[in-house]
Design an enzyme around this catalytic site. Structure first.
Site, PDB file in Angstrom:
ATOM      1  N   TYR A 146      22.705  98.317  37.708  1.00  0.00           N
ATOM      2  CA  TYR A 146      23.334  98.822  36.779  1.00  0.00           C
ATOM      3  C   TYR A 146      24.081 100.192  37.217  1.00  0.00           C
ATOM      4  O   TYR A 146      23.234 100.879  37.761  1.00  0.00           O
ATOM      5  CB  TYR A 146      22.670  99.008  35.479  1.00  0.00           C
ATOM      6  CG  TYR A 146      23.396  99.633  34.161  1.00  0.00           C
ATOM      7  CD1 TYR A 146      24.638  99.067  33.647  1.00  0.00           C
ATOM      8  CD2 TYR A 146      23.186 100.949  33.721  1.00  0.00           C
ATOM      9  CE1 TYR A 146      25.154  99.552  32.572  1.00  0.00           C
ATOM     10  CE2 TYR A 146      23.881 101.830  32.879  1.00  0.00           C
ATOM     11  CZ  TYR A 146      24.937 100.847  32.281  1.00  0.00           C
ATOM     12  OH  TYR A 146      25.586 101.362  31.072  1.00  0.00           O
ATOM     13  N   ASP A 241      23.043 105.240  44.043  1.00  0.00           N
ATOM     14  CA  ASP A 241      22.980 105.689  42.870  1.00  0.00           C
ATOM     15  C   ASP A 241      21.751 106.100  42.221  1.00  0.00           C
ATOM     16  O   ASP A 241      21.101 105.368  41.965  1.00  0.00           O
ATOM     17  CB  ASP A 241      23.578 104.497  41.885  1.00  0.00           C
ATOM     18  CG  ASP A 241      23.459 104.683  40.382  1.00  0.00           C
ATOM     19  OD1 ASP A 241      23.283 105.962  39.961  1.00  0.00           O
ATOM     20  OD2 ASP A 241      24.001 103.957  39.607  1.00  0.00           O
ATOM     21  N   LYS A 269      20.431 111.492  34.204  1.00  0.00           N
ATOM     22  CA  LYS A 269      19.027 111.445  33.251  1.00  0.00           C
ATOM     23  C   LYS A 269      18.540 112.698  33.674  1.00  0.00           C
ATOM     24  O   LYS A 269      18.943 113.761  33.093  1.00  0.00           O
ATOM     25  CB  LYS A 269      18.434 110.166  33.956  1.00  0.00           C
ATOM     26  CG  LYS A 269      19.046 109.021  33.518  1.00  0.00           C
ATOM     27  CD  LYS A 269      18.627 107.586  33.503  1.00  0.00           C
ATOM     28  CE  LYS A 269      19.303 106.611  32.835  1.00  0.00           C
ATOM     29  NZ  LYS A 269      19.801 105.681  33.300  1.00  0.00           N
TER      30      LYS A 269
END
Ligand SMILES: *Cc1c(COP(=O)(O)O)cnc(C)c1O
Length: 431
Positions: A146, A241, A269
């Site tokens: 994702y 990522d 995050k």
């Protein structure tokens, strides 16, 4: 069993005004059943809901809270900035240099960096940059990874879409879908095949170097090394990522842990310390193509605002000063061993994947190395397991295909309680 009267009422009301009642799909409990829980307060490793129930939290706002919610220093820094500086200017501020400089020290492959407001923005921008820089259109990603909800990435994209059972999203054009090629995680031959079939057309390969959105799947080191070599040979930009695993599996992220250096890195995050922040950065030669220095456009009204940067900066400083990583490893290993022992007692042999404080108990006995093996996990059993843990006051992600995050503020007592609850929940999952 917690009473969830108020949560249930709020959810009914929310559904009238918010699609599915939630502002992000995995919050909706679709795959585990039941009603999402409305939280009222978070503190450390605990959250209290609107009905007054308290939970031990292993979601940590889906990754940011490596130091727990309302970390006192982070909270104090945010308060200070709000009262003494402001929340946004839309002009440059000194703090932007401070965080950029700190990031380049923590993650040496980052020579230049651009701050954004979410992980999604970071990955979208990094891919645009890779395309602009190489003059090529196609990208390779990995099935089950994702990278946020940008159009290019919503092809076989992990937990959110997996949980809802719609691997592709309407609204993504055929052209975009055709430019996104999916390879198999940990399988270099699947990548070579795509590169050869699309010789000279691949701008970037983007990967979660520790996959955390189809449960947790560690990359094999040889695989990442081979990816790096392939990208060098073919002039392809390698994007790590690290929105989830960055500052989590090691201070310098997966690239430090594996010793493999990407061209570009995307972050999010933890870097926001609980406020909305993302970033993308990497090789100077590539980053110099970002506007206004270069021609690849990228912008943001609230990018690099003092409030969000303060939360991120303070979090990074604490991580540097305290080096919580050995302790996070110990804590997460304790849980893994406890769960293993429980399973042995019950004659079960489910897979546990873990890298540092990112872990996943898969309800399957098939080793999980990629998307196909991940989805052999029994989501229905996970649903029962999840609800039993919840009934015992332990809040896990409401999906089999998400990570369980241990934080620095989980105490020995918390961990022991979790192992005990795990035993009961494993029993419940098989009733
Ligand atoms: C969470 C996540 C994103 C998206 O970040 P948002 O801040 O939710 O937009 C991208 N990539 C990875 C690996 C993630 O875990």
């Amino acid at each position: 069993m917690p009473q969830l009267t108020k949560s249930a009422e709020l959810f009914e009301l929310a559904k009238k005004f918010i699609p599915g009642g939630v502002n992000s799909p995995v919050r909706a409990f679709k795959s585990v059943g039941g009603t999402p829980i409305y939280m009222a307060k978070g503190e450390g490793a605990y959250m209290t809901d609107v009905d007054g129930n308290t939970y031990l939290d292993y979601v940590g706002s889906w990754g940011p809270f490596i130091l727990g919610s309302m970390q006192p220093r982070v909270t104090a820094a945010i308060e200070y900035t709000l009262r003494n500086i402001g929340s946004s200017f839309g002009t440059p501020i000194e703090m932007e240099i401070e965080i950029a400089e700190l990031l380049s020290r923590i993650v040496p492959s980052i020579e230049m960096v651009r701050m954004v407001n979410s992980g999604t923005e970071a990955t979208m921008s990094a891919v645009r940059l890779a395309r602009g820089y190489t003059g090529r259109d196609k990208i390779i990603k990995f099935e089950g990874c994702y990278h946020g909800h940008g159009d290019s990435f919503l092809i076989k994209a992990g937990s959110g879409v997996l949980t809802l059972g719609s691997p592709d999203s309407p609204g993504v054009t055929k052209g975009t879908a055709a430019d996104t090629l999916n390879a198999t995680y940990n399988d270099i031959e699947s990548v070579r095949l795509l590169v050869n079939e699309n010789k000279g057309d691949i701008a970037a390969i983007i990967i979660e170097p520790v996959a955390g959105n189809t449960g947790v799947i560690p990359a094999k080191k040889e695989f990442l090394v081979a990816l790096r070599e392939l990208c060098d040979q073919e002039g392809i930009i390698l994007i790590f990522d690290e929105v989830m695993c960055g500052f989590r599996v090691a201070l310098g992220g997966a690239q430090e842990l594996y010793g493999v250096t990407p061209d570009l890195t995307t972050m999010g995050k933890i870097i926001g310390g609980g406020l909305p922040v993302g970033a993308f950065g990497g090789k100077r030669q590539i980053m110099e193509n970002v506007a206004p220095l270069g021609a690849v456009y990228q912008a943001g009204t609230l990018s690099g605002n003092p409030l969000a940067l303060t939360a991120g900066l303070e979090t990074l400083k604490i991580l540097m000063e305290e080096n919580p990583y050995p302790e996070l490893e110990r804590k997460a290993a304790f849980l893994e061993a406890g769960f293993r022992e429980n399973m042995q007692k019950l004659g079960l042999n489910y897979v546990q994947n873990r890298v540092g404080s990112m872990a996943c108990l898969f309800f399957t006995e098939t080793p999980v190395v990629d998307y196909k093996s991940a989805i052999t996990a029994d989501s229905a059993k996970y649903g029962k397991y999840f609800h039993s843990m919840l009934d015992q006051g332990i809040y896990l992600a409401p999906s089999q295909f998400e990570a369980m995050f241990t934080s620095f503020v989980h105490t020995e007592e918390d961990l022991e309680k979790t192992v005990k609850a795990n035993y009961n929940a494993l029993v419940a999952a098989h009733q």
